[in-house]
Design a protein around this motif. Structure first.
Motif, PDB file in Angstrom:
ATOM      1  N   ILE A 110      43.949  -8.098   4.693  1.00 25.92           N
ATOM      2  CA  ILE A 110      45.312  -7.623   4.427  1.00 25.92           C
ATOM      3  C   ILE A 110      45.493  -6.144   4.757  1.00 25.92           C
ATOM      4  O   ILE A 110      46.471  -5.762   5.393  1.00 25.92           O
ATOM      5  N   ALA A 111      44.547  -5.307   4.335  1.00 27.26           N
ATOM      6  CA  ALA A 111      44.680  -3.864   4.557  1.00 27.26           C
ATOM      7  C   ALA A 111      44.839  -3.492   6.032  1.00 27.26           C
ATOM      8  O   ALA A 111      45.629  -2.598   6.362  1.00 27.26           O
ATOM      9  N   PRO A 112      44.144  -4.135   6.958  1.00 31.08           N
ATOM     10  CA  PRO A 112      44.304  -3.738   8.366  1.00 31.08           C
ATOM     11  C   PRO A 112      45.520  -4.360   9.072  1.00 31.08           C
ATOM     12  O   PRO A 112      45.738  -4.093  10.256  1.00 31.08           O
ATOM     13  N   LEU A 113      46.339  -5.171   8.383  1.00 34.98           N
ATOM     14  CA  LEU A 113      47.501  -5.810   9.016  1.00 34.98           C
ATOM     15  C   LEU A 113      48.455  -4.834   9.712  1.00 34.98           C
ATOM     16  O   LEU A 113      48.954  -5.147  10.800  1.00 34.98           O
ATOM     17  N   PRO A 114      48.750  -3.657   9.143  1.00 35.72           N
ATOM     18  CA  PRO A 114      49.663  -2.740   9.842  1.00 35.72           C
ATOM     19  C   PRO A 114      49.176  -2.357  11.249  1.00 35.72           C
ATOM     20  O   PRO A 114      49.980  -2.047  12.121  1.00 35.72           O
ATOM     21  N   PHE A 115      47.870  -2.411  11.470  1.00 35.54           N
ATOM     22  CA  PHE A 115      47.335  -2.005  12.766  1.00 35.54           C
ATOM     23  C   PHE A 115      47.616  -3.030  13.855  1.00 35.54           C
ATOM     24  O   PHE A 115      47.532  -2.705  15.040  1.00 35.54           O
ATOM     25  N   ILE A 116      48.000  -4.257  13.483  1.00 35.24           N
ATOM     26  CA  ILE A 116      48.441  -5.228  14.487  1.00 35.24           C
ATOM     27  C   ILE A 116      49.707  -4.701  15.154  1.00 35.24           C
ATOM     28  O   ILE A 116      49.874  -4.792  16.368  1.00 35.24           O
ATOM     29  N   PHE A 117      50.602  -4.123  14.361  1.00 34.39           N
ATOM     30  CA  PHE A 117      51.876  -3.631  14.877  1.00 34.39           C
ATOM     31  C   PHE A 117      51.763  -2.242  15.489  1.00 34.39           C
ATOM     32  O   PHE A 117      52.485  -1.905  16.417  1.00 34.39           O
ATOM     33  N   ILE A 118      50.856  -1.433  14.950  1.00 38.80           N
ATOM     34  CA  ILE A 118      50.691  -0.067  15.444  1.00 38.80           C
ATOM     35  C   ILE A 118      49.841  -0.037  16.703  1.00 38.80           C
ATOM     36  O   ILE A 118      50.173   0.645  17.676  1.00 38.80           O
ATOM     37  N   LEU A 119      48.744  -0.762  16.705  1.00 35.80           N
ATOM     38  CA  LEU A 119      47.849  -0.797  17.871  1.00 35.80           C
ATOM     39  C   LEU A 119      48.014  -2.159  18.554  1.00 35.80           C
ATOM     40  O   LEU A 119      48.885  -2.317  19.374  1.00 35.80           O
ATOM     41  N   ILE A 121      46.639  -6.743  18.279  1.00 37.90           N
ATOM     42  CA  ILE A 121      45.867  -7.787  17.611  1.00 37.90           C
ATOM     43  C   ILE A 121      44.376  -7.697  17.944  1.00 37.90           C
ATOM     44  O   ILE A 121      43.535  -8.030  17.110  1.00 37.90           O
ATOM     45  N   ALA A 122      44.056  -7.225  19.135  1.00 44.95           N
ATOM     46  CA  ALA A 122      42.644  -7.113  19.529  1.00 44.95           C
ATOM     47  C   ALA A 122      41.911  -6.120  18.625  1.00 44.95           C
ATOM     48  O   ALA A 122      40.764  -6.360  18.246  1.00 44.95           O
ATOM     49  N   PHE A 123      42.561  -5.018  18.281  1.00 47.51           N
ATOM     50  CA  PHE A 123      41.960  -4.042  17.376  1.00 47.51           C
ATOM     51  C   PHE A 123      41.709  -4.680  16.013  1.00 47.51           C
ATOM     52  O   PHE A 123      40.643  -4.516  15.423  1.00 47.51           O
ATOM     53  N   TYR A 124      42.684  -5.414  15.523  1.00 47.03           N
ATOM     54  CA  TYR A 124      42.559  -6.090  14.227  1.00 47.03           C
ATOM     55  C   TYR A 124      41.379  -7.061  14.244  1.00 47.03           C
ATOM     56  O   TYR A 124      40.545  -7.054  13.338  1.00 47.03           O
ATOM     57  N   ILE A 125      41.305  -7.888  15.273  1.00 46.03           N
ATOM     58  CA  ILE A 125      40.235  -8.889  15.376  1.00 46.03           C
ATOM     59  C   ILE A 125      38.866  -8.219  15.469  1.00 46.03           C
ATOM     60  O   ILE A 125      37.901  -8.677  14.858  1.00 46.03           O
ATOM     61  N   ALA A 126      38.787  -7.120  16.196  1.00 46.04           N
ATOM     62  CA  ALA A 126      37.510  -6.399  16.313  1.00 46.04           C
ATOM     63  C   ALA A 126      37.133  -5.705  15.013  1.00 46.04           C
ATOM     64  O   ALA A 126      35.951  -5.545  14.711  1.00 46.04           O
ATOM     65  N   LEU A 127      38.117  -5.312  14.227  1.00 39.61           N
ATOM     66  CA  LEU A 127      37.883  -4.571  12.995  1.00 39.61           C
ATOM     67  C   LEU A 127      37.450  -5.459  11.828  1.00 39.61           C
ATOM     68  O   LEU A 127      36.654  -5.045  10.982  1.00 39.61           O
ATOM     69  N   VAL A 128      37.940  -6.685  11.784  1.00 42.72           N
ATOM     70  CA  VAL A 128      37.713  -7.574  10.639  1.00 42.72           C
ATOM     71  C   VAL A 128      36.233  -7.786  10.301  1.00 42.72           C
ATOM     72  O   VAL A 128      35.855  -7.670   9.127  1.00 42.72           O
ATOM     73  N   PRO A 129      35.345  -8.090  11.261  1.00 48.46           N
ATOM     74  CA  PRO A 129      33.934  -8.291  10.862  1.00 48.46           C
ATOM     75  C   PRO A 129      33.302  -7.059  10.203  1.00 48.46           C
ATOM     76  O   PRO A 129      32.581  -7.183   9.214  1.00 48.46           O
ATOM     77  N   SER A 130      33.598  -5.882  10.744  1.00 44.97           N
ATOM     78  CA  SER A 130      33.057  -4.650  10.156  1.00 44.97           C
ATOM     79  C   SER A 130      33.615  -4.416   8.762  1.00 44.97           C
ATOM     80  O   SER A 130      32.883  -4.011   7.849  1.00 44.97           O
ATOM     81  N   LEU A 131      34.904  -4.659   8.590  1.00 46.87           N
ATOM     82  CA  LEU A 131      35.509  -4.486   7.266  1.00 46.87           C
ATOM     83  C   LEU A 131      34.931  -5.472   6.254  1.00 46.87           C
ATOM     84  O   LEU A 131      34.720  -5.121   5.093  1.00 46.87           O
ATOM     85  N   PHE A 132      34.670  -6.693   6.705  1.00 41.26           N
ATOM     86  CA  PHE A 132      34.093  -7.681   5.797  1.00 41.26           C
ATOM     87  C   PHE A 132      32.707  -7.242   5.331  1.00 41.26           C
ATOM     88  O   PHE A 132      32.413  -7.258   4.133  1.00 41.26           O
ATOM     89  N   VAL A 133      31.862  -6.827   6.266  1.00 40.78           N
ATOM     90  CA  VAL A 133      30.509  -6.392   5.911  1.00 40.78           C
ATOM     91  C   VAL A 133      30.565  -5.162   5.007  1.00 40.78           C
ATOM     92  O   VAL A 133      29.867  -5.082   3.996  1.00 40.78           O
ATOM     93  N   GLY A 134      31.413  -4.196   5.357  1.00 38.33           N
ATOM     94  CA  GLY A 134      31.542  -2.980   4.553  1.00 38.33           C
ATOM     95  C   GLY A 134      32.066  -3.270   3.156  1.00 38.33           C
ATOM     96  O   GLY A 134      31.548  -2.750   2.158  1.00 38.33           O
ATOM     97  N   SER A 135      33.092  -4.113   3.059  1.00 41.27           N
ATOM     98  CA  SER A 135      33.656  -4.471   1.754  1.00 41.27           C
ATOM     99  C   SER A 135      32.626  -5.187   0.900  1.00 41.27           C
ATOM    100  O   SER A 135      32.461  -4.888  -0.283  1.00 41.27           O
ATOM    101  N   LEU A 136      31.947  -6.136   1.511  1.00 47.46           N
ATOM    102  CA  LEU A 136      30.942  -6.905   0.783  1.00 47.46           C
ATOM    103  C   LEU A 136      29.801  -6.011   0.296  1.00 47.46           C
ATOM    104  O   LEU A 136      29.371  -6.111  -0.854  1.00 47.46           O
ATOM    105  N   LEU A 137      29.345  -5.117   1.151  1.00 49.89           N
ATOM    106  CA  LEU A 137      28.263  -4.213   0.773  1.00 49.89           C
ATOM    107  C   LEU A 137      28.668  -3.292  -0.377  1.00 49.89           C
ATOM    108  O   LEU A 137      27.934  -3.127  -1.355  1.00 49.89           O
ATOM    109  N   ASN A 138      29.855  -2.697  -0.295  1.00 48.92           N
ATOM    110  CA  ASN A 138      30.344  -1.818  -1.365  1.00 48.92           C
ATOM    111  C   ASN A 138      30.538  -2.580  -2.674  1.00 48.92           C
ATOM    112  O   ASN A 138      30.200  -2.082  -3.750  1.00 48.92           O
ATOM    113  N   VAL A 139      31.070  -3.800  -2.597  1.00 52.39           N
ATOM    114  CA  VAL A 139      31.278  -4.608  -3.792  1.00 52.39           C
ATOM    115  C   VAL A 139      29.944  -5.013  -4.414  1.00 52.39           C
ATOM    116  O   VAL A 139      29.785  -4.985  -5.642  1.00 52.39           O
ATOM    117  N   LEU A 140      28.976  -5.367  -3.587  1.00 56.73           N
ATOM    118  CA  LEU A 140      27.663  -5.744  -4.122  1.00 56.73           C
ATOM    119  C   LEU A 140      26.997  -4.576  -4.845  1.00 56.73           C
ATOM    120  O   LEU A 140      26.409  -4.762  -5.918  1.00 56.73           O
TER     121      LEU A 140
END
Length: 164
Positions: A110-119, A121-140
């Protein structure tokens, strides 16, 4: 807000700075450990202090990383503050597992959704895996630390006045 509250918030922002300096290479940029102090602050002190730490923590992380998105980091800082606010509200109401899940999914998708409109969809798709790993690591990290630190911060930030 009294001096003790401001000091505790500043302490967790400083922890975010330290976490921001720990970078793990990712697909786009790097993953930083700057969020778990905000999650801790949200769990221990409430939604507003956690949101403050989350927003400022991201901005410091972005500054250390060279501000690759420029002023767009303000959008990310606001979304981080909102996610930590939601996390803390769920956490305070006893929905701890849900709080962690909502944070990871919200920060990843959800947080990176604005970047679909600003940049695009390719940026969003490339960003999601890194955000998932980072979010999961910080939460753990936060999930492991909260039960161990609860006795340290228990009562340190209650009803607007810290015990001392």
């Amino acid at each position: 807000m009294n001096i003790r509250k401001m000091s505790l918030i500043a302490l967790f922002i400083a922890l975010s700075v330290i976490g921001a300096a720990i970078k793990i290479p990712a697909i786009i940029g790097s993953i930083a450990l700057d969020v778990f102090p905000a999650i801790l602050a949200g769990a221990f002190f409430g939604a507003v202090p956690g949101a403050i730490v989350g927003g400022f923590g991201h901005m410091v992380s972005a500054l250390i990383g060279g501000m690759p998105l420029g002023p767009l980091h303000f959008i990310v800082a606001i979304s981080m503050a909102l996610l930590i606010y939601i996390f803390a509200k769920l956490f305070q109401h006893g929905k701890r597992t849900l709080a962690y899940i909502v944070f990871v999914l919200g920060n990843t998708f959800i947080a990176p959704l604005p970047f679909i409109f600003i940049l695009d969809i390719a940026f969003y798709i490339a960003l999601v895996p890194s955000l998932f790993v980072g979010s999961l690591l910080n939460v753990l990290i936060a999930w492991l630390m909260i039960p161990r630190l609860v006795t340290v911060f228990q009562g340190a930030y209650q009803r607007g006045e810290a015990k001392g």
